[in-house]
Design an enzyme around this catalytic site. Structure first.
Site, short mmCIF file in Angstrom:
data_model
loop_
_atom_site.label_atom_id
_atom_site.label_comp_id
_atom_site.label_asym_id
_atom_site.label_seq_id
_atom_site.Cartn_x
_atom_site.Cartn_y
_atom_site.Cartn_z
N GLU A 110 47.50 96.90 112.76
CA GLU A 110 47.90 98.10 113.52
C GLU A 110 48.29 97.69 114.94
O GLU A 110 47.79 96.68 115.45
CB GLU A 110 46.73 99.10 113.59
CG GLU A 110 46.40 99.78 112.29
CD GLU A 110 47.28 101.00 112.00
OE1 GLU A 110 48.14 101.35 112.84
OE2 GLU A 110 47.09 101.59 110.93
N GLU A 129 48.02 105.96 104.30
CA GLU A 129 47.05 105.72 105.38
C GLU A 129 47.08 106.87 106.37
O GLU A 129 46.04 107.38 106.82
CB GLU A 129 47.38 104.40 106.11
CG GLU A 129 46.31 103.97 107.11
CD GLU A 129 46.50 104.51 108.52
OE1 GLU A 129 45.59 104.34 109.35
OE2 GLU A 129 47.57 105.12 108.81
N GLU A 130 48.30 107.30 106.70
CA GLU A 130 48.46 108.29 107.77
C GLU A 130 47.87 109.65 107.43
O GLU A 130 47.64 110.46 108.32
CB GLU A 130 49.96 108.45 108.12
CG GLU A 130 50.61 107.20 108.70
CD GLU A 130 50.19 106.92 110.14
OE1 GLU A 130 49.31 107.62 110.66
OE2 GLU A 130 50.75 105.97 110.72
N ASP A 185 54.35 100.94 113.86
CA ASP A 185 53.23 101.42 113.03
C ASP A 185 53.68 101.57 111.58
O ASP A 185 53.96 102.67 111.15
CB ASP A 185 52.74 102.75 113.63
CG ASP A 185 51.49 103.29 112.97
OD1 ASP A 185 50.82 102.53 112.28
OD2 ASP A 185 51.19 104.48 113.15
N HIS A 191 54.17 107.13 116.30
CA HIS A 191 54.20 108.59 116.06
C HIS A 191 55.09 109.33 117.05
O HIS A 191 55.17 110.55 117.01
CB HIS A 191 52.78 109.22 116.08
CG HIS A 191 51.83 108.62 115.07
ND1 HIS A 191 50.71 109.28 114.63
CD2 HIS A 191 51.83 107.45 114.42
CE1 HIS A 191 50.06 108.53 113.75
NE2 HIS A 191 50.73 107.40 113.61
N ASP A 213 53.16 103.61 104.72
CA ASP A 213 53.65 104.97 104.99
C ASP A 213 53.77 105.21 106.49
O ASP A 213 53.18 104.47 107.31
CB ASP A 213 52.73 106.02 104.35
CG ASP A 213 51.30 106.00 104.89
OD1 ASP A 213 50.76 104.88 105.08
OD2 ASP A 213 50.73 107.07 105.13
N HIS A 231 49.70 99.35 106.40
CA HIS A 231 50.05 100.51 105.58
C HIS A 231 51.56 100.70 105.59
O HIS A 231 52.22 100.45 106.61
CB HIS A 231 49.32 101.77 106.03
CG HIS A 231 49.62 102.22 107.43
ND1 HIS A 231 50.74 102.95 107.75
CD2 HIS A 231 48.96 102.04 108.60
CE1 HIS A 231 50.75 103.21 109.05
NE2 HIS A 231 49.67 102.66 109.59
#
Ligand SMILES: [Zn+2]
Length: 389
Positions: free
Chosen positions: A168, A140-141, A108, A361, A78, A76
């Site tokens: 991931e 995705e997030e 990520d 994150h 984003d 992903h």
């Protein structure tokens, strides 16, 4: 396993990708166009599929057009935001220091995307007996929304990949299961009144609290009764309420209340059935509410539904990932991914990518260059594979 030399091209591209601010709320088109141009230089065309506003796109490209049984490398584009986080480096700076690439999305999962794209020339030269597909999604997030469009687009175009590796961050250890993430909003509409006249009112907070209590009862039942799925930190399904809003004053019976809650269901459980229980309970409350005021009621909205994922250590794609990663055993992960959606679309999947979710994150997110090199070795190995079926 043999770790090959450093990867200046993959690292350079990863730094470039980190430099694009692709927080989910933003457009990802600048990054997508960068990757499209990179692939166009190799003569590889890209399919783009869009969100409704055409501000975001998924990119899908096939290396080895016309070959059967394609393998998707999926990521992903984003990232989560970094508002209020204490960073010691520029989140978009792509700083390389002490054997680490720092930046939002470095682990990520822009490191994986960059490594996959950098190996496109190798996949083309290798003349593999199967196609390699690159699939890079948006949003995705915030609920795996982009990849649903991507999968629908593939179905419409008659493209039926055999298998998928979702890159991931798993520390390059293939993962074959994760829980689902199902989030809902419950909105209770009551009837307001002066708080001295409660019999003529329907108290939205009190009704919402009953539904909250139901969610809590279910969580306790999972903990007490659900068959354990060993390997997860919490080996049963969970439920929790994350936000609650309601009321305007001490002496006003509240008309409105709403709360948001989630289920994280085991791959062996069924979050939709859990949600049906909550809805059925809410429906059982409505006759008494509507006897006081017919306009009252309880309404539900879906925030996101990310299915759990359960692959298999026996799947060809899992065995392939184990071999390429130089690992003996698969693992489970605690976070949701797009793998469940690919799997539900009939595409055998495994989750395996560089970096650690412990850094994702977080402030000062990073991926180690050692992990990027392991990912590179994985891609180099993939270019030597003769069959995946
Ligand atoms: Zn991710």
């Amino acid at each position: 396993m043999a770790v090959t030399s450093a990867t200046p091209r993959a690292l350079e591209l990863a730094r470039t990708l980190v430099g694009f601010n692709t927080v989910s709320a933003n457009s990802n088109l600048a990054l997508i166009h960068c990757l499209r141009d990179e692939l166009a230089r190799l003569g590889v065309p890209c399919r783009l599929s869009w969100n409704a506003e055409r501000t975001k796109a998924n990119l899908f490209a096939t290396l080895g057009e016309g070959k059967p049984a394609g393998l998707i490398l999926s990521g992903h584009t984003d990232t989560v935001p970094w508002d209020g986080q204490d960073w010691s480096v520029d989140p978009l700076g792509g700083v390389v220091r002490d054997g680490r690439l720092y930046g939002r999305g470095s682990a990520d999962m822009k490191g994986f995307i960059a490594t996959a794209v950098t190996h496109a020339p190798l996949f083309l030269e290798a003349d593999l007996p199967f196609a390699i597909h690159l699939a890079f999604s948006y949003d995705e997030e915030v609920g795996c929304f982009g990849v649903r469009e991507l999968i629908a687009d593939l179905r419409e175009a008659g493209i039926a990949p055999l298998a998928c590796i979702v890159g991931e961050p798993t520390g390059m250890v293939p993962a074959v299961a994760h829980k689902g993430v199902y989030r809902y909003r419950c909105c209770v509409r009551g009837k307001e009144a002066h708080s001295s006249l409660t019999p003529r009112s329907v108290n939205a907070i009190e009704l919402a609290a009953r539904v909250v209590g139901r969610v809590r009862d279910m969580a306790e039942a999972f903990e007490r009764e659900e068959p354990r799925y060993e390997g997860f930190d919490v080996p049963f399904s969970t439920a929790s309420v994350g936000q609650f809003h309601g009321g305007i004053a001490d002496n006003v019976v509240p008309r409105d209340a709403e709360f948001r809650y989630e289920f994280r269901d085991l791959p062996t459980a069924d979050a939709r059935a859990m949600q049906q229980q909550v809805v059925a309970y809410a429906r059982s409350l409505e006759p008494a509410m509507q006897a006081v005021a017919p306009e009252t009621g309880i309404r539900f909205e879906t925030i996101c539904e990310i299915p759990s994922f359960l692959g298999s250590a026996e799947d060809a794609v899992t065995r392939l990932a184990l071999r390429l990663a130089g690992e003996q055993h698969t693992t489970l992960v605690a976070f949701g991914t797009e793998a469940g959606l690919f799997k539900d679309a009939g595409i055998r999947s495994v989750v395996c990518g560089p970096g650690s979710i412990a850094q994702a994150h977080q402030p000062d997110e990073y991926v180690t260059l050692e992990q990027l090199m392991r990912c590179q070795a994985f891609m180099e190995g993939l270019a030597r594979v003769r069959e995946i079926a």
